[in-house]
Structures are given as C-alpha cells and as structure tokens.
Write an enzyme that holds these catalytic residues in place. Sequence first.
Site, PDB file in Angstrom:
ATOM      1  N   ASP A 250      10.905  72.056  43.190  1.00  0.00           N
ATOM      2  CA  ASP A 250      11.655  71.060  43.981  1.00  0.00           C
ATOM      3  C   ASP A 250      12.928  71.679  44.554  1.00  0.00           C
ATOM      4  O   ASP A 250      13.590  71.063  45.392  1.00  0.00           O
ATOM      5  CB  ASP A 250      11.995  69.831  43.125  1.00  0.00           C
ATOM      6  N   ASN A 251      13.280  72.874  44.130  1.00  0.00           N
ATOM      7  CA  ASN A 251      14.451  73.548  44.677  1.00  0.00           C
ATOM      8  C   ASN A 251      14.060  74.664  45.644  1.00  0.00           C
ATOM      9  O   ASN A 251      14.898  75.489  46.015  1.00  0.00           O
ATOM     10  CB  ASN A 251      15.311  74.135  43.544  1.00  0.00           C
TER      11      ASN A 251
HETATM   12  P1  AMP Z   1      18.584  69.882  40.205  1.00  0.00           P
HETATM   13  O1  AMP Z   1      18.090  70.674  39.046  1.00  0.00           O
HETATM   14  O2  AMP Z   1      20.086  69.814  40.332  1.00  0.00           O
HETATM   15  O3  AMP Z   1      17.959  70.316  41.488  1.00  0.00           O
HETATM   16  O4  AMP Z   1      18.165  68.358  39.944  1.00  0.00           O
HETATM   17  C1  AMP Z   1      16.873  67.953  39.589  1.00  0.00           C
HETATM   18  C2  AMP Z   1      16.675  66.471  39.838  1.00  0.00           C
HETATM   19  O5  AMP Z   1      17.620  65.693  39.107  1.00  0.00           O
HETATM   20  C3  AMP Z   1      16.845  66.050  41.294  1.00  0.00           C
HETATM   21  O6  AMP Z   1      15.872  65.093  41.569  1.00  0.00           O
HETATM   22  C4  AMP Z   1      18.247  65.506  41.350  1.00  0.00           C
HETATM   23  O7  AMP Z   1      18.403  64.567  42.377  1.00  0.00           O
HETATM   24  C5  AMP Z   1      18.394  64.863  39.967  1.00  0.00           C
HETATM   25  N1  AMP Z   1      19.788  64.857  39.499  1.00  0.00           N
HETATM   26  C6  AMP Z   1      20.545  65.909  39.117  1.00  0.00           C
HETATM   27  N2  AMP Z   1      21.771  65.525  38.732  1.00  0.00           N
HETATM   28  C7  AMP Z   1      21.804  64.172  38.884  1.00  0.00           C
HETATM   29  C8  AMP Z   1      22.802  63.156  38.649  1.00  0.00           C
HETATM   30  N3  AMP Z   1      24.020  63.461  38.192  1.00  0.00           N
HETATM   31  N4  AMP Z   1      22.468  61.888  38.923  1.00  0.00           N
HETATM   32  C9  AMP Z   1      21.254  61.562  39.372  1.00  0.00           C
HETATM   33  N5  AMP Z   1      20.280  62.449  39.585  1.00  0.00           N
HETATM   34  C10 AMP Z   1      20.543  63.742  39.359  1.00  0.00           C
HETATM   35 MG    MG Z   2      17.232  70.078  43.086  1.00  0.00          MG
END
Ligand code: AMP
Ligand code: MG
Length: 482
Positions: A250-251
């Site tokens: 997803d990244n």
């Molecule tokens: P990431 O690893 O930062 O790419 O995040 C993975 C998933 O978690 C994505 O779907 C983000 O939108 C969600 N996410 C990360 N941090 C938060 C947060 N503080 N509040 C809500 N969703 C989050």
């Molecule tokens: Mg992400």
Amino acid sequence: MTLESLTFDNVWSRFPEDFFVRVAPTAWRETRVLDVSPTAALRLGLDIESIDPDRLAALMSGERLLAGMDPLAQKYTGHQFGTYNPALGDGRGLLLGEALTPHGPVDLHLKGAGQTPYSRFGDGRAVLRSSIREYLAGEAMSGLRIPTTQALAVAVNGEKVMRERVEPGATLLRLADSHVRFGHFEWLYQQQRHDDLERLMRHVIDRHRSDLAQHEAPMEAMFQDAVTRTAELIARWQAYGFVHAVMNTDNMSILGLTLDYGPYAFMDRYEPDLTPNHTDSSGRYAFDQQPGVALWNLTVLGQSLTPLIAVERLREILDSYEPTLQAAYAILMRARLGLETEQDDDGELIDAWLDLLARSRADFHRSFRALADQDVVGGLSLSEEIDDPGLADWLERYRRRLAMESRSETERLAAMRRVNPLYVLRTHLAQQVIEAAQAGDTVPLQTFRELLASPFEARPGMAAWSEAPPRNAPPVCLSCSS
Ligand code: AMP
Ligand code: MG
C-alpha cells in the site's frame, strides 16, 4: 499563478462510489505554516511570493477549501509485512483535489486531516516530528533527482496528539502526480471486480502514461512501465543509501514514486543490513532487502493483474526487473565514481569500494564526496574519512581504472560533485531541526530544506549540515508511530 487560481479536475471523485468516501477535513485549532517549499510551489506552477501564509494556514487547518476541491479518502488494501490487509485506505489523509498544472495533473493531499472510515484504530492525526521528516524527505529526494511525492508546506496546530508521548499535531500538504498504489489493484483483484480493475489501469494510462495508449497491448505496456520505474527507483535508493523501511504494497506507487515516509533513513555509516524501523525485528525491510522486496511487491501487483494480462507475459515482464535494476544501479555508481566508460571489472571495483566502507565503518556520503573533492581547497579529505589499511590498495586500483578514461581530472571531479551530495537528510540533523521547530525556531528547518534542495552545491558556513553523527552516537532507532 496563485493558490486560489488553481483549477481542479477531480477524476477520482467520478469513480464508482466505493472507490472512496467523501470526508470533510477536521478543523484543527491555531494552525501555523512553518515552511513552504519553493521547489514544490514550482511543481504546481505557483508563484511562491503570491502564497498568503494565513490563507494557506486556513487550508492546512482543514477550515477552508479552495474552489473546486472535493475532499475524499481513497480506498485501497495491501500486503503489510507480507500479510494481506483488506481494511486499508486513507486513514488520516484526504485527497483534496486534483489540480491541473502546466506539468500535468497534481494531487493535493492533506495528511493529518482527521479521521475517515478507514482510520481503524487511528486518530486521523499526524505529529509535527513525522510531518517535518516527510516534508524534508520530499525536498531531499527531489534534490537527489529521486522520484517522490513532495509537500508544498508543513503546518503545526494547537492540538496535542498522543504517541509514545504527547506531541504537537501537524498537517502536511502533499503533492503527487498520482496517489495510486499497488494496493488499489490488489483491492479490486481480491473483490474479483475485473471491469473496475481495467478501468483503473486505463485511468493511470490516460492520465499519466498517455503515450502507452497507442501500444498494441496497453495493459502489458503499463505493467512493464511500473516494473521499469520501480526498478529504477530502487536503483536510486540503493545508490544513495536510502532505506524506506515500510515497503508494504500500500506504500508502493504505480508511477514508481517514493511514497509514504515513515521511519525511513539515509544511512550514515555504510551498513547493508540497516533497519531503521525498530519494530521490524526480522529486518524484512532492511537496506539490502529492498531490491528483493520490491520484486515481491511487483509480483503481488502482477498477480492482481492476471484478469487483464496473460500469466506468461506477466512473468516475462517481471523477469526484466532485475536486469533493469542492475543496469540503472551500475550507471549511478559509475557516475558517483566518475567513470564515463563502461569496463568489465567496474562491478568489482564498486563492490570493493563498498566493502572498504563497510569494513572501515566510514561514512557513506562523506566518503563519496571526499573522492570528488580531491582538488578542492577546504573539501573533504578521503584519508580523514576512511581510516583503513585497505584504502591504499583500492585507490591504486581506482587510479588504474581512471587511466582508461579520457576526461580531464578537473572535469571528472566537477562531474562527480554534481552527483555526490554534500548535504544529506541524516536522521540526527532532522532531529535537531524537529527539536528547534518544537521549541518555536523554524530557521533550521528552512536552512536545511534549502540545502537539501541543492545538495551538491557547497555553501560557505554550512559545514555543520554535512557532518556525520558522532561515532559513539546510539544507532538510528525510529518507530512507525507517526
Ligand atoms: P502507513 O504505514 O503510515 O502507510 O499507514 C498504514 C495505514 O494506516 C494507512 O491506511 C493509513 O491511512 C493508516 N494510518 C496510519 N496512521 C494513522 C492514524 N494516526 N490515524 C488513522 N489512520 C492511520
Ligand atoms: Mg501508507
């Protein structure tokens, strides 16, 4: 052009209704813009002088939208640390709108905009520390000519956000040619929605790779494009010592952009197994794992495209990944060593150089720069950077190799200084900038941002910004909690 005169064509909001959820940003109190990036402003075709900080703050606080914006949270899924997670989507960022610029459409995405239906257990917020890290990363990557998303501005607000400790809340106004992730395709594949899968592929082609539309097999050409761009991206990460640290699907950007900066790091010492994310205990996303992980991720993407492309073709296209990466990496590393021609033993020379750096625990970036600084008064000195008996042998081998080149030494060293940065987004320097900003001083943030945007150009009085961390400093240790 001013921010207010941007026009929007929000293609995503015209997709089938479960591709997104319309969400208004949460309004944060007391929002203040800390810095605006001139290079990002250029990307939008904006005149930076015309940006009114109060109006930008109102946009970044979530209080006020620009005419034509239509904020929404995108749905996607993805493999996180190898496991499929169907519940993902924009959990704390919103696509505000897709601006039409002289350079094509650009997504404006507000990170830290509040909760969405995809927030799961998250609070929808971003903290100042991580927002500054992502802001600087966009500048640093652009400065190094590594494809990336890039933020127009970073703003702090009056909210307190709970992470390992209480931190100031912040928002980031992120620009990207596209926010389409591998995970968007995985979602449609897992749902067996083959028409929508094709529709999404066509969207990416039409909007971002229109040259491929005329291809006899546009879907294959698009997948080939994603494989090639990802291979070239990873080659750049490896050549410049960048560890993304959370390479979940997803990244991963379908356009091969560096996306979603979390516990990333530019290495200081050359450490092939560097894993800056302390929760990644198996080292899945360590520096030297990145080429293999990207291929794994591309294979997941290919699997998701099986309804559109024959498996045999997918395999053939995936087979092009490794040679593309190797070739791109070799070009970058030869340039970093000042080699214009291609010789059989170059790979060994490069490996021997990296072995020397690893063994001597020398600083990765300063060592390259020292190689390029040899005729510069006040430049870095190689023997000060690399304290190892193997240096003389390697230099002897390097001199013999240089004898096969026809460029003058002056020209070669000048060319090397154009590809070997002096200013690198080191974790300890980012930390100093963050601490100053948290204490109300944004001058270091602006200074560092400016240096990172032109990282090859030595500036007087800025030596502290090219320092490695002290040798006895504790290792980089970052968490995913951003
Ligand atoms: P990431 O690893 O930062 O790419 O995040 C993975 C998933 O978690 C994505 O779907 C983000 O939108 C969600 N996410 C990360 N941090 C938060 C947060 N503080 N509040 C809500 N969703 C989050
Ligand atoms: Mg992400």
